[in-house]
Write an enzyme that holds these catalytic residues in place. Structure first.
Site, PDB file in Angstrom:
ATOM      1  N   LYS A  22     -32.253  23.005  80.115  1.00 12.57           N
ATOM      2  CA  LYS A  22     -31.979  23.436  78.731  1.00 12.57           C
ATOM      3  C   LYS A  22     -33.275  23.472  77.928  1.00 12.57           C
ATOM      4  O   LYS A  22     -33.570  24.459  77.257  1.00 12.57           O
ATOM      5  CB  LYS A  22     -30.998  22.460  78.073  1.00 12.57           C
ATOM      6  CG  LYS A  22     -30.971  22.551  76.544  1.00 12.57           C
ATOM      7  CD  LYS A  22     -30.034  21.566  75.910  1.00 12.57           C
ATOM      8  CE  LYS A  22     -30.623  20.214  75.580  1.00 12.57           C
ATOM      9  NZ  LYS A  22     -31.428  20.148  74.330  1.00 12.57           N
ATOM     10  N   ASN A  23     -34.037  22.389  77.986  1.00 10.17           N
ATOM     11  CA  ASN A  23     -35.206  22.300  77.110  1.00 10.17           C
ATOM     12  C   ASN A  23     -36.342  23.220  77.547  1.00 10.17           C
ATOM     13  O   ASN A  23     -37.241  23.507  76.760  1.00 10.17           O
ATOM     14  CB  ASN A  23     -35.688  20.853  77.000  1.00 10.17           C
ATOM     15  CG  ASN A  23     -34.744  20.023  76.147  1.00 10.17           C
ATOM     16  OD1 ASN A  23     -33.847  20.573  75.503  1.00 10.17           O
ATOM     17  ND2 ASN A  23     -34.926  18.714  76.148  1.00 10.17           N
ATOM     18  N   ASP A  35     -35.391  11.065  76.479  1.00  7.25           N
ATOM     19  CA  ASP A  35     -34.080  11.665  76.742  1.00  7.25           C
ATOM     20  C   ASP A  35     -33.314  10.944  77.853  1.00  7.25           C
ATOM     21  O   ASP A  35     -32.175  11.318  78.169  1.00  7.25           O
ATOM     22  CB  ASP A  35     -34.241  13.155  77.111  1.00  7.25           C
ATOM     23  CG  ASP A  35     -34.725  13.974  75.920  1.00  7.25           C
ATOM     24  OD1 ASP A  35     -34.626  13.501  74.778  1.00  7.25           O
ATOM     25  OD2 ASP A  35     -35.209  15.105  76.144  1.00  7.25           O
ATOM     26  N   CYS A  82     -31.902  14.736  62.213  1.00 10.83           N
ATOM     27  CA  CYS A  82     -30.694  14.803  63.016  1.00 10.83           C
ATOM     28  C   CYS A  82     -30.344  13.385  63.425  1.00 10.83           C
ATOM     29  O   CYS A  82     -30.992  12.432  62.998  1.00 10.83           O
ATOM     30  CB  CYS A  82     -30.877  15.716  64.218  1.00 10.83           C
ATOM     31  SG  CYS A  82     -31.996  15.055  65.416  1.00 10.83           S
ATOM     32  N   ARG A  98     -37.034  14.523  61.853  1.00 11.82           N
ATOM     33  CA  ARG A  98     -37.739  15.344  62.836  1.00 11.82           C
ATOM     34  C   ARG A  98     -38.606  16.353  62.111  1.00 11.82           C
ATOM     35  O   ARG A  98     -38.262  17.517  61.978  1.00 11.82           O
ATOM     36  CB  ARG A  98     -36.735  15.985  63.783  1.00 11.82           C
ATOM     37  CG  ARG A  98     -35.919  14.893  64.445  1.00 11.82           C
ATOM     38  CD  ARG A  98     -35.198  15.235  65.670  1.00 11.82           C
ATOM     39  NE  ARG A  98     -35.886  15.934  66.699  1.00 11.82           N
ATOM     40  CZ  ARG A  98     -35.237  16.507  67.699  1.00 11.82           C
ATOM     41  NH1 ARG A  98     -33.934  16.441  67.755  1.00 11.82           N
ATOM     42  NH2 ARG A  98     -35.891  17.141  68.639  1.00 11.82           N
ATOM     43  N   ARG A 103     -23.567  20.332  74.465  1.00  6.41           N
ATOM     44  CA  ARG A 103     -24.817  20.971  74.071  1.00  6.41           C
ATOM     45  C   ARG A 103     -25.829  20.931  75.215  1.00  6.41           C
ATOM     46  O   ARG A 103     -26.716  21.781  75.287  1.00  6.41           O
ATOM     47  CB  ARG A 103     -25.421  20.264  72.852  1.00  6.41           C
ATOM     48  CG  ARG A 103     -24.700  20.552  71.550  1.00  6.41           C
ATOM     49  CD  ARG A 103     -25.478  19.986  70.389  1.00  6.41           C
ATOM     50  NE  ARG A 103     -26.895  20.175  70.609  1.00  6.41           N
ATOM     51  CZ  ARG A 103     -27.831  19.236  70.472  1.00  6.41           C
ATOM     52  NH1 ARG A 103     -27.508  18.034  70.077  1.00  6.41           N
ATOM     53  NH2 ARG A 103     -29.094  19.503  70.699  1.00  6.41           N
TER      54      ARG A 103
HETATM   55  N1  EPU Z   1     -43.170  15.046  65.289  1.00  5.88           N
HETATM   56  C1  EPU Z   1     -43.874  15.011  64.109  1.00  5.88           C
HETATM   57  N2  EPU Z   1     -44.278  16.201  63.565  1.00  5.88           N
HETATM   58  C2  EPU Z   1     -44.008  17.390  64.138  1.00  5.88           C
HETATM   59  C3  EPU Z   1     -43.280  17.423  65.346  1.00  5.88           C
HETATM   60  C4  EPU Z   1     -42.877  16.218  65.901  1.00  5.88           C
HETATM   61  O1  EPU Z   1     -44.144  13.964  63.541  1.00  5.88           O
HETATM   62  O2  EPU Z   1     -44.399  18.428  63.593  1.00  5.88           O
HETATM   63  C5  EPU Z   1     -42.754  13.779  65.916  1.00  5.88           C
HETATM   64  C6  EPU Z   1     -41.245  13.595  66.057  1.00  5.88           C
HETATM   65  O3  EPU Z   1     -40.688  13.072  64.887  1.00  5.88           O
HETATM   66  C7  EPU Z   1     -41.160  12.646  67.232  1.00  5.88           C
HETATM   67  C8  EPU Z   1     -42.318  13.092  68.111  1.00  5.88           C
HETATM   68  O4  EPU Z   1     -43.166  13.855  67.261  1.00  5.88           O
HETATM   69  O5  EPU Z   1     -41.416  11.350  66.806  1.00  5.88           O
HETATM   70  C9  EPU Z   1     -41.979  13.945  69.289  1.00  5.88           C
HETATM   71  O6  EPU Z   1     -41.169  15.038  68.889  1.00  5.88           O
HETATM   72  P1  EPU Z   1     -41.271  16.445  69.576  1.00  5.88           P
HETATM   73  O7  EPU Z   1     -41.762  17.444  68.589  1.00  5.88           O
HETATM   74  O8  EPU Z   1     -42.011  16.348  70.856  1.00  5.88           O
HETATM   75  O9  EPU Z   1     -39.733  16.758  69.881  1.00  5.88           O
HETATM   76  P2  EPU Z   1     -39.101  18.198  69.958  1.00  5.88           P
HETATM   77  O10 EPU Z   1     -40.101  19.119  70.549  1.00  5.88           O
HETATM   78  O11 EPU Z   1     -38.491  18.562  68.677  1.00  5.88           O
HETATM   79  C10 EPU Z   1     -38.183  18.024  72.405  1.00  5.88           C
HETATM   80  C11 EPU Z   1     -36.841  18.044  73.059  1.00  5.88           C
HETATM   81  C12 EPU Z   1     -36.101  16.753  72.773  1.00  5.88           C
HETATM   82  C13 EPU Z   1     -36.947  15.577  73.274  1.00  5.88           C
HETATM   83  C14 EPU Z   1     -38.339  15.629  72.624  1.00  5.88           C
HETATM   84  C15 EPU Z   1     -39.274  14.568  73.132  1.00  5.88           C
HETATM   85  C16 EPU Z   1     -36.218  20.368  73.106  1.00  5.88           C
HETATM   86  C17 EPU Z   1     -35.315  21.448  72.657  1.00  5.88           C
HETATM   87  N3  EPU Z   1     -36.067  19.169  72.574  1.00  5.88           N
HETATM   88  O12 EPU Z   1     -37.936  17.952  71.000  1.00  5.88           O
HETATM   89  O13 EPU Z   1     -34.897  16.806  73.519  1.00  5.88           O
HETATM   90  O14 EPU Z   1     -36.328  14.376  72.978  1.00  5.88           O
HETATM   91  O15 EPU Z   1     -38.946  16.921  72.864  1.00  5.88           O
HETATM   92  O16 EPU Z   1     -39.436  14.680  74.498  1.00  5.88           O
HETATM   93  O17 EPU Z   1     -37.039  20.589  73.968  1.00  5.88           O
HETATM   94  C18 EPU Z   1     -32.636  16.361  73.999  1.00  5.88           C
HETATM   95  O18 EPU Z   1     -32.709  17.197  74.911  1.00  5.88           O
HETATM   96  O19 EPU Z   1     -31.663  15.577  73.861  1.00  5.88           O
HETATM   97  C19 EPU Z   1     -33.734  16.262  73.026  1.00  5.88           C
HETATM   98  C20 EPU Z   1     -33.611  15.684  71.845  1.00  5.88           C
END
Ligand code: EPU
Length: 447
Positions: free
Chosen positions: A22-23, A328, A124, A129, A420
């Site tokens: 998915k991701n 995750d 969320c 986030r 999801r």
């Molecule tokens: N963060 C910031 N600023 C930003 C972006 C992120 O401070 O601009 C922080 C977040 O708050 C968090 C950390 O950085 O503390 C990591 O977040 P990241 O941006 O890596 O998460 P994401 O890209 O939004 C993806 C996955 C998540 C998974 C995370 C971490 C997808 C669609 N989602 O989210 O997956 O937990 O990376 O590996 O790829 C799930 O599948 O259940 C899920 C939540």
């Protein structure tokens, strides 16, 4: 409202195929916005989030053909995306609200159409986030960024008269490590920038490697994927591609946890063992045996046998960016070691509030003591079935594991969270021996 009703206590035994990730699929699908040629993605899972992304891409002027009927030989499905009308660049609140990952259309839209508007994703269930790093990265490439009526609005100055993004050095690190979707956005945008971009402290997740692979097959020039430094030489345009999505390492880890917690034995096909070494190492410490055939050529799509070698042992685990232990899988790990012989310590470093499963597992008899971002899990001899509430996707997966091992019946409410990210999970687990069924809330034993 649908719920899962699980009668615990049975062993899982049999064979399952790990689905496409998915991701990985979500940013890959968004990357199709970078071209006007068809992008074919194979092995995309049939999930609520994927259908949301299809809806979003359709609103953004793409023709999307989704064939979710598995091919009889490979078990794969395919999605073909072709942008035909590039005049719409607004990802509306109604869509972004249902799926935070919609934000990954921002970079591709900006780079190809010169402007994008994406509703600001809110927090969320797993915590705040922010998207500040996504925006900082796009700004470094020359984009103008502003917030307007709850939307993020980005544009390339002078795009109508030939203006492009400009290659730059971009630092994407934060106190937690890097950002996965932020890296996807900046990487995708940089493929069409003028000159060379270097992303330092890029996410090293296998999903980013897969995205770079797709982009390169579309004609991009990216090197360093899988390391913290990505170098992207911008090109003028990208073409279509035919790409097979990597298998889902989080689904694979969840299924490994399911085998272990039920004292069962599962053979997993299409298992990305090479992308989940932190998980397999922790599982081995807990006493789970994971055997990969000696002649496996592709360790991202291997067959492995997961079973248990005796009582579960406690573990110390801290979630970290890849290649560390993935956030995750934190909830599933907690469910597993709640039955270990001793005290485990689990620390969440990526989303420090991601503990919605803690009070629910406690309802089932788990002994958990949370202090800030750390939970001490004192193993118990058995869990007991109870009505519990699914909250976020992975917390729900942890509850399914606990339910399968518990004495008695567990009902898990709000299973749409699971839908999801896990495709027909109950049917697949049932095929390997779980007593689990999806029912309307009013039909449950516990209701
Ligand atoms: N963060 C910031 N600023 C930003 C972006 C992120 O401070 O601009 C922080 C977040 O708050 C968090 C950390 O950085 O503390 C990591 O977040 P990241 O941006 O890596 O998460 P994401 O890209 O939004 C993806 C996955 C998540 C998974 C995370 C971490 C997808 C669609 N989602 O989210 O997956 O937990 O990376 O590996 O790829 C799930 O599948 O259940 C899920 C939540």
């Amino acid at each position: 409202m649908e719920v899962f009703e699980i009668e615990g206590g049975g062993r899982l035994e049999g064979r399952l195929r790990v689905n496409g990730s998915k991701n990985a699929s979500l940013p890959l699908m968004a990357a199709a916005l970078l071209t006007d040629k068809p992008v074919i993605l194979r092995d995309v899972p049939d999930l609520a989030d994927i259908r949301n992304m299809i809806r979003l891409l359709t609103e953004l002027g793409c023709e999307v053909e989704a064939d979710f009927e598995p091919d009889p030989d490979s078990g794969e499905r395919s999605v073909t995306i072709r942008p035909v009308d590039e005049t719409h660049s607004h990802a509306r609140y109604e869509v972004v609200r249902t799926m935070r990952a919609s934000v990954c259309v921002l970079g591709p839209l900006l780079a190809r159409r010169g402007a994008a508007r994406v509703s600001m994703p809110g927090g969320c269930a797993i915590g705040d986030r922010p998207v500040d790093l996504h925006l900082r990265g796009l700004e470094a490439l020359g984009a103008r960024v502003c917030l307007d009526s709850g939307d993020i609005s980005v544009s390339i100055p002078g795009f109508e008269t030939g203006g492009r993004l400009r290659g730059a050095t971009v630092f994407l690190g934060g106190s937690f490590g890097s950002t996965v979707l932020g890296t996807a956005n900046v990487l995708s945008a940089a493929t069409l920038a003028e000159g060379i971009t270097m992303i330092e402290s890029a996410a090293c997740e296998p999903e980013i490697v897969d995205l770079a692979k797709l982009l390169n097959s579309m004609g991009a020039k990216i090197s360093g994927a899988g390391s913290p430094r990505l170098v992207i030489e911008g090109v003028e345009s990208l073409s279509g591609a035919d790409h097979r999505v990597i298998p889902d390492r989080i689904e694979a880890a969840t299924l490994m946890g399911a085998a272990a917690i039920t004292d069962g034995a599962l053979t997993l096909d299409n298992c990305p063992v090479d992308a989940m070494l932190a998980v397999t190492e922790h599982l081995r410490q807990i006493g789970v045996e994971i055997r990969v055939g000696p002649h496996e050529k592709d360790l991202l799509r291997a067959t492995c046998r997961v079973s248990r070698g005796g009582d579960l042992k406690p573990v110390v685990a801290t979630t970290q960016p890849h290649p560390g232990f993935p956030t995750d899988v934190q909830a599933q790990l907690m469910a597993l070691v709640s039955l270990a012989d001793g005290n485990s310590v689990i620390t969440e470093k990526i989303f420090p509030e991601r503990f919605l499963h803690v009070p629910e597992l406690a309802r089932m008899g788990a002994r958990l003591h949370r202090q800030g971002a750390t939970v001490v899990v004192s193993g118990v001899r058995e869990l007991t079935g109870a009505p519990v509430m699914a909250s976020d996707l992975r917390a729900s997966a942890g509850l399914v594991l606990a339910g399968m091992a518990a004495r008695g019946v567990t009902t898990i409410n709000r299973v749409y969270h699971l839908d999801r990210g896990y495709e027909r999970l109950e049917q697949r687990l049932e095929r390997v021996g779980a007593k689990i069924r999806r029912v309307k809330a009013e039909q449950t034993v516990a209701a």
